[in-house]
Design a protein around this motif. Sequence first.
Motif, PDB file in Angstrom:
ATOM      1  N   ASN A  80     -43.037  10.643 -40.363  1.00 45.08           N
ATOM      2  CA  ASN A  80     -42.166  10.418 -41.520  1.00 45.08           C
ATOM      3  C   ASN A  80     -41.468  11.725 -41.921  1.00 45.08           C
ATOM      4  N   ARG A  81     -40.490  11.589 -42.815  1.00 42.99           N
ATOM      5  CA  ARG A  81     -39.662  12.745 -43.200  1.00 42.99           C
ATOM      6  C   ARG A  81     -40.464  13.770 -44.017  1.00 42.99           C
ATOM      7  N   ARG A  82     -41.385  13.292 -44.832  1.00 43.39           N
ATOM      8  CA  ARG A  82     -42.172  14.189 -45.691  1.00 43.39           C
ATOM      9  C   ARG A  82     -42.937  15.224 -44.867  1.00 43.39           C
ATOM     10  N   THR A 139     -37.938  12.484 -37.573  1.00 41.43           N
ATOM     11  CA  THR A 139     -38.924  11.400 -37.677  1.00 41.43           C
ATOM     12  C   THR A 139     -38.831  10.601 -36.381  1.00 41.43           C
TER      13      THR A 139
END
Length: 254
Positions: free
Chosen positions: A16-18, A42
């Motif tokens: 994911n982007r986080r 991602t």
Amino acid sequence: DKYGKRLSNCMLVFPNRRAGLFFAKYLNEMIDQPLWSPKILTINDFFKTLSGLQTEDSLGLLFRLYKIYVRKMNVKESFDEFYHWGEMLLGDFDDLDKYRVNAKHLFQNLAEEKEIDNLFDYLTSEQIEAIQSFWSSFRPERYSQHQKEFVNLWENLFAIYSDFRKELENEGLAYEGMLSRALVDSLESGKISIEEERVIFIGFNALNRCEQDLLEVLKKKDKADFYWDYDESYLKNPYHEAGFFMRENLKRFP
């Protein structure tokens, strides 16, 4: 420590982007000399970037699917009536492609047990039994009206699926599962290649079939490295469900 300045020529892929944002933040704090940042993507961005296709939004997909559905089924259903059903159909097509299912085999009227045995010899006996159990209630001589409608729809689904994909492809568009499948197919056939020195997959857990095959093809080309995040307490306990996917991942992609 492992890659040094070569890290600039690597592609880092996170679930994911986080996770990618935090990696970039901490990398920036650790480096003590100028360094080009590696590509940080991602897994969804990875598929989009390399497939050459653009993902269409849900409403655009539904409008295209609706036109094909009405034409193939020869019905006068309104878009409002189709909307909910269309969303489910899109979800099914997405799953079908993410798991690289043979759509022609799937969308058949499998009322004959012999057909099931012949087509699905790669399934487990329990899976074959489940399919047989479902189709056993469908017998042409005693179809109810709802069953007739279901069978008619089922027998048209492969044509709807094929035309839908063809129309999207002609426009350079796709849904997530479609572009994932397209990329893995292209990598396996050698139609496209990855310029970066290494592709590093970090922090994944449950993988769908397209993701598994992507990691497999890059591993065979000696282009990929894998970093997993897990706790020994559940990894070494065969009865702990949290370690189910991770044990398989470590075995296939050390």
